[in-house]
Design an enzyme around this catalytic site. Structure first.
Site, PDB file in Angstrom:
ATOM      1  N   GLY A  35       0.780  -1.087   0.046  1.00 21.32           N
ATOM      2  CA  GLY A  35      -0.062  -0.025   0.087  1.00 21.32           C
ATOM      3  C   GLY A  35       0.847   1.227  -0.076  1.00 21.32           C
ATOM      4  CB  SER A  36       0.144   4.703   1.020  1.00 24.93           C
ATOM      5  OG  SER A  36      -1.249   4.611   0.676  1.00 24.93           O
ATOM      6  CB  THR A  37       4.454   1.461   3.681  1.00 19.68           C
ATOM      7  OG1 THR A  37       4.142   0.233   2.960  1.00 19.68           O
ATOM      8  CG2 THR A  37       3.330   1.659   4.827  1.00 19.68           C
TER       9      THR A  37
END
Lengths: 465, 482
Positions: free
Chosen positions: B215-217
């Site tokens: 995801g956004s990590t």
């Protein structure tokens, strides 16, 4: 001792001058008693860290048996083979130690088997001595050729009428008294029959034959007995599901037939018959099929997903390696079942004494067989030769079938290792077997009696001079 | 008759020789194979015949051995806080041995070749055989914070010391108590069967062996690639529109709630976790460059720490998929340890250290093996790493990751929500990655992933559930240093 055998200087008849070797036997017997006593101490030290309490009693008992046996052999069979008694004593002594060692593992059935085995061993030695004392000459047995046959047939057929014990119909169970394996005794009795029968018929079997394609084929009427034996061994196999005993009888018969007739064609004929029988039985009996499957894939898991006894035995041998774990430090109890002390006793030898111990034990058996055949070679009468070679051959086949079966060289059969394994019938019968061999070897090596002084000869000489 | 008797003698000789050859075959040639077969119970009996060595965390053993009444197995393994340490210790049971128990089994049993001299001395002096110890790099307080923070949720935590690569915490939930399956009784067997059939897979080490969409990590890695390419800078406009149209498609990508993502700078884009900007960067740099950067951080290969980890995957893919992979979706999958490694490399000024969890192996008399920190590579320059640190610190101070703040400590972080299932139908994973910075460099970088049904779908979350866990882990490490 040897001075006894030389008689008057003029005598030329004696083949003698052979030393009696009784002192050699005594020396070897000391080792045969001391080695098991050390083994006994070894087990106790390994299992409990102390010398076992019964060690002195056991040592004295074994020593006493060996000593009495030696004295009676000295008296009644002074020229007997000097190796047979010590090797039998050593194997029996080691067997007792191994059984006692397995007694130390709770849960290995039958429990506490060593005292019983010691009693059976004593009985075996007693029978051994009885044979030596009362059987003055083995040729007496020749008189009982056909009675032997009848007795052998009865012995072999008996187990059919008793309930199977652990799946094999090789037992005669008398409630309250115990159980007996008549097959072990039949082995000896039937050898006596074969020897007597073949001695009489050997010329007919050997000479009255037709030559066909380079082979001497027996006449139809001479085929009768061999076919009868073949049928008998097949019946044992089918009705008693005893692969080992049928193999033993048939193999022994072929060996004796060959020795009696010196005809290779008989051996080929015998092999053909046993191959045919094996194929027929293997394809019809599931029992035999299971054994063959186990033999081909000894490590395969059982139907319930567990490790089979066959596989456990292989793991025992493998884990023993070259030098073994040491007496008392193996895990043959893992084999489970009821045959750890009897059929699978060699697994304990293999694991705890290693390859070294196994080879030593096998060489001891090899030596016993060799002494038996040597006795056959030395025997002066055809009946003695046939009997000796038959008994040694039967013993050799039994050792091969058991040891080969346990190590998965051949399919496993329900027979026990002579002397080592737990089981009364086996140990008694084998002591009797070697008593007969000792008797034959004593007769063979005994110097011929000095010719009686002939007064006529003397007289004539006087007249001439 | 003597001629045939001699032949019979030869025949009997052959029988005996056949037996001798056979026992040599079985007991010499096949001996090794038979004696070490996994079906041979002696292997297990031998294994439990003496106390097993211990796995040690901060000088205290987290394992033990007790004597039992069992006939075959004299000693039995015990575990302290078994469920908490399970991803580290694994278990040594009659069924199998896993994790450190499995990898360093021979040290623990004392059978390792390097302990040969030791065994020989023991054998001569008659001493019972002794196993060696495995001394780990783990931090008990951090591990407890991670495990208790995860609580009843499904998830995993991996924490690394960025300066050395030493693994500080490795938690996975739901977990299992290794002590419940090490016995030699029916209960242990039943437990073992139940654990294997449990749909939640309690024995799976999620921190090392499960891959998740990051995801956004993952945007920090995309940001790193952007900076390294020289085409973008921290406070320069990216020139990427929001919403962003994925290449070769008419699908538009944007964020929920209208953050200021249109033509945002990298700092702002990371602060608001702009999907458009990072998908655009990924598309601009192309699949090859993105994949190359991911691989520099440890993607696309198994690692051995020394436990084998699953391979994190940044695949070769077409343009739209590559754009999605740049924001941690599509076929981009990573282990929590991998994401912690990215965080650690950034916190360590661009230098990636080889992660490891075993400090040394101790024999009963001497140290058998001492592990030293090793550099795995320098995926980005120190100056670019410092820029990403600034961006991540902005996220925590003034962005989606404010839950990660620790008073008096500089913290950099990034949130993430990984969507799962067709049209995001399954429970999403909430992510949080962070590091704490001190005057002495960064002592801890942590990645947390939690299955979070409360996370708002389509929304960058992770700040809610995962960030507090990361914060507690960091605090545990920081407090331990004082």
């Amino acid at each position: 001792m040897s001075s006894n055998s030389t008689t008057g200087g003029t005598s030329t008849v004696s083949a003698g001058g052979l030393p009696s070797r009784r002192n050699t036997e005594l020396g070897l017997l000391v080792f045969a008693v001391v080695i098991p006593v050390f083994a006994y101490a070894n087990v106790g030290l390994a299992k409990n860290g102390t010398l076992p309490a019964g060690m002195i009693g056991y040592g004295l008992g074994l020593g006493l048996l060996a000593g009495v046996a030696h004295l009676l052999v000295r008296k009644f069979a002074p020229y007997a083979d000097p190796l047979i008694l010590p090797i039998c004593t050593l194997l029996n002594g080691l067997g007792l130690v191994l059984i006692w060692r397995l007694d130390q593992e709770p849960g290995v059935r039958p429990e506490n088997a060593a005292p019983g085995q010691l009693m059976w061993s004593a009985l075996g030695v007693a029978l051994f001595l009885a044979v030596l004392v009362f059987l003055k000459d083995h040729r007496i047995l020749q008189r009982y050729t056909y009675i032997s046959m009848a007795v052998a047939l009865v012995l072999l057929a008996l187990p059919m009428f008793f309930p199977p014990v652990n799946g094999a119909k090789i037992w005669v169970t008398i409630p309250g008294v115990g159980s007996l394996q008549p097959g072990e005794f039949a082995k000896i009795v039937i050898t006596v029959f074969f020897a007597g029968y073949l001695m009489v018929k050997r010329d007919a079997l050997a000479l009255a034959s037709r030559r066909f394609m380079g082979l001497y084929l027996p006449r139809g009427r001479d085929l009768g007995p061999i076919l009868a034996i073949w049928a008998l061994s097949l019946m044992i196999l089918v009705f008693e599901t005893d692969l080992g005993t049928s193999l033993l009888f048939f193999g022994m018969f072929v060996v004796m037939l060959y020795v009696a007739t010196e005809r290779t064609s008989w051996v080929l004929f015998g092999l053909l018959l046993s191959a045919a029988g094996a194929v027929v039985v293997a394809s019809t009996t599931t029992h035999v099929q299971d054994r063959v499957d186990n033999w081909l894939n000894p490590l395969q898991l059982g139907a319930n997903g567990g490790v089979t006894e066959t596989a456990q035995v292989m793991y025992s041998f493998g884990s023993g390696g070259l030098f073994g774990s040491g007496l008392g430090e193996g895990f043959t109890r893992l084999i489970g079942g009821i045959a750890v002390k009897s059929d699978y006793i060699l697994a304990t030898v293999g694991e705890e004494l290693g390859l070294t111990g196994m080879m030593a034990i096998l060489v001891l058996y090899g030596l016993l067989i060799e002494r038996g055949i040597r006795t056959a070679l030395a025997a002066r009468d055809p009946f003695g030769k046939l009997l000796a070679v038959g008994l040694s051959g039967a013993f050799a086949i039994q050792v091969f079938v058991v040891a080969g079966g346990v190590t998965a060289l051949i399919p496993l059969t329900g027979m026990t290792m002579p002397f080592l394994a737990q089981g009364g019938s086996s140990v008694i019968a084998n002591w009797a077997l070697f008593a007969i061999l000792l008797r034959i070897s004593d007769t063979a090596r005994r110097p011929a009696p000095a010719p009686a002084p002939n007064p006529d000869v003397e007289m004539t000489q006087v007249v001439r001079s | 008759m003597n001629k045939p008797i001699r032949k019979i003698a030869v025949f009997c000789g052959i029988l005996v020789i056949a037996l001798l050859v056979r026992v040599n075959w079985v007991q010499f040639v096949q001996a090794e194979e038979l004696s070490s077969s996994d079906k041979n119970r002696r292997v297990l009996i031998e294994r439990y015949a003496h106390p097993r060595g211990d796995i040690i965390v901060e000088g205290k053993a987290v394992t033990g051995s007790t004597e039992t009444d069992s006939r075959d197995f004299q000693y039995q393994r015990t575990y302290k806080d078994g469920a908490m340490w399970a991803p580290v210790t694994g278990h040594a049971s009659v069924f199998n041995a896993t994790m450190l128990e499995g990898i360093h089994d021979k040290i623990l049993t004392g059978n390792d070749d390097r302990l040969f001299f030791n065994r020989t001395i023991d054998m001569i002096t008659g001493k019972p055989m002794e196993g060696g110890n495995v001394v780990t790099t783990l931090n008990a307080a951090a591990q407890r914070a991670a495990f208790e923070g995860l609580g009843d949720k499904k998830g995993a935590v991996a924490a690394i010391d960025p300066r050395t690569g030493a693994i500080l915490a490795l938690a996975s939930t739901p977990s299992y108590d290794p002590g419940s399956i090490v016995g030699n009784d029916e209960k242990a067997s039943d437990n073992w069967v139940a654990l294997n059939e449990d749909p939640d897979k309690p024995m799976l080490n999620r921190a090392l062996r499960e891959t998740y969409p990051p995801g956004s990590t993952f945007k920090v890695l995309t940001a790193a690639a952007a900076l390294e390419s020289g085409k973008y800078d921290i406070d320069e406009k990216s020139g990427i529109e929001d919403p962003y149209e994925l290449p070769q498609t008419d699908k538009e990508l944007t964020n929920f709630g209208n953050p200021p993502c249109d033509d945002a700078t990298l700092r702002v884009a990371l602060q608001y976790s702009c999907n458009a900007t990072f998908a655009g960067i990924s598309a601009d740099l192309g699949n090859e460059e993105m994949k190359g950067m991911a691989e520099k951080f440890g993607y696309n290969e198994e690692l051995f720490v020394p436990i084998r980890t699953a391979e994190s995957v940044y695949p070769e893919d077409n343009a739209p998929q590559n754009a999605m992979a740049g924001i941690g979706q599509a076929s981009n999958r990573a282990t929590p340890l991998q994401i912690a490694m990215i965080t650690a490399a950034i916190a360590n000024d661009g230098k990636l250290m080889q992660p490891y969890m075993v400090d040394r192996l101790e024999g009963p008399r001497s140290v058998v093996e001492q592990n030293e920190p090793q550099e795995m590579g320098q995926p980005i320059s120190a100056s670019n790493a410092k820029k990403i640190q600034q961006m991540m610190e902005t996220v925590v101070e003034d962005g989606t990751g404010t839950n990660g703040q620790i008073e008096g400590v500089t913290v950099g972080g990034k949130t993430g929500t990984a969507q799962r299932g067709v049209d995001n139908s399954e429970t999403p994973y909430a992510w949080f990655i962070s590091y704490a910075m001190t005057d002495n460099g960064s002592p801890v970088a942590v990645a947390v992933v939690v299955e979070d049904s409360d996370a708002q779908r389509n929304e960058v979350s992770g700040g809610g559930l995962a960030a507090p866990i990361a914060k507690d882990v960091m605090r545990a490490v920081l407090e331990g240093r004082q």
